[in-house]
Design a protein around this motif. Structure first.
Motif, PDB file in Angstrom:
ATOM      1  N   UNK A   7       2.450 -11.361   5.206  1.00  0.00           N
ATOM      2  CA  UNK A   7       2.992 -12.709   5.307  1.00  0.00           C
ATOM      3  C   UNK A   7       4.518 -12.682   5.215  1.00  0.00           C
ATOM      4  N   UNK A   8       5.217 -13.163   6.240  1.00  0.00           N
ATOM      5  CA  UNK A   8       6.678 -13.224   6.175  1.00  0.00           C
ATOM      6  C   UNK A   8       7.165 -14.093   5.021  1.00  0.00           C
ATOM      7  N   UNK A  15       8.713  -9.351   4.738  1.00  0.00           N
ATOM      8  CA  UNK A  15       7.355  -9.834   4.548  1.00  0.00           C
ATOM      9  C   UNK A  15       6.750  -9.208   3.305  1.00  0.00           C
ATOM     10  N   UNK A  16       5.709  -9.849   2.800  1.00  0.00           N
ATOM     11  CA  UNK A  16       4.931  -9.303   1.684  1.00  0.00           C
ATOM     12  C   UNK A  16       3.593  -8.836   2.245  1.00  0.00           C
ATOM     13  N   UNK A  17       3.248  -7.576   1.937  1.00  0.00           N
ATOM     14  CA  UNK A  17       1.994  -6.997   2.404  1.00  0.00           C
ATOM     15  C   UNK A  17       1.102  -6.656   1.224  1.00  0.00           C
ATOM     16  N   UNK A  18      -0.185  -6.906   1.401  1.00  0.00           N
ATOM     17  CA  UNK A  18      -1.170  -6.540   0.383  1.00  0.00           C
ATOM     18  C   UNK A  18      -1.628  -5.115   0.679  1.00  0.00           C
ATOM     19  N   UNK A  27       1.487  -5.053  -4.334  1.00  0.00           N
ATOM     20  CA  UNK A  27       2.190  -6.091  -3.574  1.00  0.00           C
ATOM     21  C   UNK A  27       3.477  -5.440  -3.067  1.00  0.00           C
ATOM     22  N   UNK A  28       3.586  -5.285  -1.744  1.00  0.00           N
ATOM     23  CA  UNK A  28       4.724  -4.566  -1.170  1.00  0.00           C
ATOM     24  C   UNK A  28       5.644  -5.512  -0.409  1.00  0.00           C
ATOM     25  N   UNK A  29       6.932  -5.411  -0.687  1.00  0.00           N
ATOM     26  CA  UNK A  29       7.934  -6.068   0.143  1.00  0.00           C
ATOM     27  C   UNK A  29       8.258  -5.117   1.288  1.00  0.00           C
ATOM     28  N   UNK A  30       8.224  -5.622   2.515  1.00  0.00           N
ATOM     29  CA  UNK A  30       8.424  -4.785   3.695  1.00  0.00           C
ATOM     30  C   UNK A  30       9.625  -5.297   4.481  1.00  0.00           C
ATOM     31  N   UNK A  31      10.554  -4.392   4.785  1.00  0.00           N
ATOM     32  CA  UNK A  31      11.710  -4.712   5.622  1.00  0.00           C
ATOM     33  C   UNK A  31      11.891  -3.599   6.644  1.00  0.00           C
ATOM     34  N   UNK A  32      12.685  -3.866   7.658  1.00  0.00           N
ATOM     35  CA  UNK A  32      12.896  -2.892   8.724  1.00  0.00           C
ATOM     36  C   UNK A  32      14.350  -2.874   9.150  1.00  0.00           C
ATOM     37  N   UNK A  68       9.774 -11.934  -4.884  1.00  0.00           N
ATOM     38  CA  UNK A  68       8.388 -11.673  -4.483  1.00  0.00           C
ATOM     39  C   UNK A  68       7.604 -10.897  -5.536  1.00  0.00           C
ATOM     40  N   UNK A  69       8.297 -10.426  -6.576  1.00  0.00           N
ATOM     41  CA  UNK A  69       7.659  -9.649  -7.644  1.00  0.00           C
ATOM     42  C   UNK A  69       6.876  -8.477  -7.062  1.00  0.00           C
ATOM     43  N   UNK A  70       7.500  -7.779  -6.133  1.00  0.00           N
ATOM     44  CA  UNK A  70       6.845  -6.670  -5.436  1.00  0.00           C
ATOM     45  C   UNK A  70       6.764  -5.426  -6.318  1.00  0.00           C
TER      46      UNK A  70
END
Length: 260
Positions: A7-8, A15-18, A27-32, A68-70
């Motif tokens: 989810x962005x 985005x936050x990925x499960x 709970x992962x914060x994802x960037x590129x 996001x508390x990733x």
């Protein structure tokens, strides 16, 4: 965009990925496409003088980690800008960034085409995956400059980068502006079966959704996906994307990216 494993974060190129790591949910914060040191790179490559934006980039990312508390930060490639061993300002920015991130969360780098010199740069504080990507539970990650591994394609959602996707939007008087976008859609199994030279039935396939991330770095260029003649960079795009739709960073759905 509907609820999913990825989810962005509204208003941000992240985005936050499960995900799952070593059997535990995370709970992962994802960037590129962070492109640390891009200002010094542009100075060397094109003679463009820009002040360093390193501190602002770092604070933007750290703020998202806190918000996001990733448990983990996943970078979908091109963490650095220089193709080769990082030096000077870029090396300093990378060290400061990684020290700050790993004080808060675990960190995983899926190497991109700009990350050739980073494999041994971080010692053991950053997990650097195979260049064909990694699967963390039901979510697969790749940079997109090479074909993803078959295990990545066996995920329910595949996250990719490399394109820096953007659209050109025009107003009623002919003015235009560039906006970074997300691309989301289904993957075409036949394209990947052809690449691996196998029958479709031989691929582990769960009709994955592809999510192509916008660049975190707002100085870097990108692929204008709705401008005729702009070719994609990833070897599996656009043929591998069946029904791609574009979304602005604020979540606005623009529809089929080809018709924006």
């Amino acid at each position: 965009m509907s609820d999913s494993l990825v989810e962005p974060v509204p208003g941000h190129p992240a985005a936050v990925a499960q995900t799952t790591r070593r059997g535990f949910p995370e709970r992962s914060l994802v960037v590129a496409d962070y492109h640390a040191g891009i200002e010094s790179g542009l100075r060397y490559e094109r003679g463009v003088e820009l002040p360093s934006n390193a501190a602002v980039r770092r604070e933007r990312l750290l703020s998202l980690l806190d918000r996001t508390e990733a448990d983990r930060l996943v970078v979908l490639g091109d963490l650095g800008h220089r193709i080769g061993d990082p030096k000077g300002d870029e090396a300093g920015e990378l060290r400061d960034l990684v020290a700050a991130v790993t004080d808060r969360a675990e960190m995983t780098l899926v190497p991109g085409n700009h990350d050739g010199g980073l494999t041994d740069f971080f010692d053991d504080c950053v997990e650097v995956t195979d260049r064909a990507g990694v699967r963390l539970g039901d979510v697969g990650f790749c940079h997109g400059h090479t074909w993803p591994a078959r295990d990545v394609l066996a995920a329910d959602v595949v996250c990719s980068a490399h394109e820096h996707p953007a659209v050109r939007l025009e107003d009623e008087v002919g003015g235009g502006r560039k906006e970074r976008v997300w691309l989301r859609g289904s993957l075409a199994v036949e394209v990947f079966a052809d690449h691996f030279d196998v029958d479709v039935s031989e691929l582990e396939w769960h009709d994955p959704e592809l999510v192509v991330f916008p660049a975190f770095n707002n100085t870097s260029g990108g692929t204008w996906v709705n401008v005729p003649g702009q070719g994609f960079l990833s070897p599996f795009l656009p043929d591998g994307l069946v029904d791609g739709e574009a979304y602005l960073l604020d979540g606005t759905r623009l529809g089929d990216y080809r018709n924006v």
